[in-house]
Scaffold this active site. Sequence first.
Site, PDB file in Angstrom:
ATOM      1  N   GLY A 153       0.804  -1.133  -0.045  1.00 55.02           N
ATOM      2  CA  GLY A 153       0.049  -0.117   0.010  1.00 55.02           C
ATOM      3  C   GLY A 153       0.651   1.344  -0.080  1.00 55.02           C
ATOM      4  N   ASN A 177       4.054  -6.652  -3.200  1.00 58.92           N
ATOM      5  CA  ASN A 177       4.409  -7.949  -2.843  1.00 58.92           C
ATOM      6  C   ASN A 177       3.259  -8.565  -2.177  1.00 58.92           C
ATOM      7  OD1 ASN A 177       4.392  -6.136  -0.393  1.00 58.92           O
ATOM      8  ND2 ASN A 177       5.389  -7.646   0.883  1.00 58.92           N
TER       9      ASN A 177
END
Length: 302
Positions: A153, A177
Amino acid sequence: MALVASVRVPARVLLRAGARLPGAALGRTERAAGGGDGARRFGSQRVLVEPDAGAGVAVMKFKNPPVNSLSLEFLTELVISLEKLENDKSFRGVILTSDRPGVFSAGLDLTEMCGRSPAHYAGYWKAVQELWLRLYQSNLVLVSAINGACPAGGCLVALTCDYRILADNPRYCIGLNETQLGIIAPFWLKDTLENTIGHRAAERALQLGLLFPPAEALQVGIVDQVVPEEQVQSTALSAIAQWMAIPDHARQLTKAMMRKATASRLVTQRDADVQNFVSFISKDSIQKSLQMYLERLKEEKG
């Protein structure tokens, strides 16, 4: 479809969706050190804005300890801070950076997505969507001065910016990821990454959940510059001046033209995207995985 980091995120109790956010009102002001034109700092509990109205630039600092995880409160305060700057015509550009040592943002707050109600998940995801849309479609020049780790984020926030500068520190990696945790990035973030680094590079990065150290991040194009850590802020100021040298109307119309298709995909599918997120995050297997991860973090911290 969540955007979470592999860095340590605290398992803490947060307000329920829709609850009053302490410190969310941006009414506190103080004179900014070195701020021109009588500029005054303003901010909230988790966001500090240092404006220089004379230069037309504001620095927005994230300060949601310990790792600037994107909680519901933090998401809300970021949107409010950006809106305040957009409504003040004296500002033409914003530098996004971190007030927390070593981390730009660790990503979405896992505690918002674990052990909550479907209504809370829906409200939280709407807040994530709103932040992305507001940043991605902003008429302001946005430059990210990435002075710490920037996974998941955090990378979402950086990718919305017009220009990205990363500190040259091997610990400061950037990327999406999500797959490493058994989840995936939403289609609109996939589109943003693909627009930035190209289809093949994005496909590889998303499937493998890659986090790029500075040299690789520059090579793949997910950042525009890598500079010594002590030069990140000064480089950001120089970069934003270059963007602001272009007449606003021409730059803004060009930006809107370039980003319209990507933004419209989410705008027309917001409800469906929320439903997909709630359905996915509510699965027993996903909840168990998140709970195990949070418990592991508690053990490591303890």
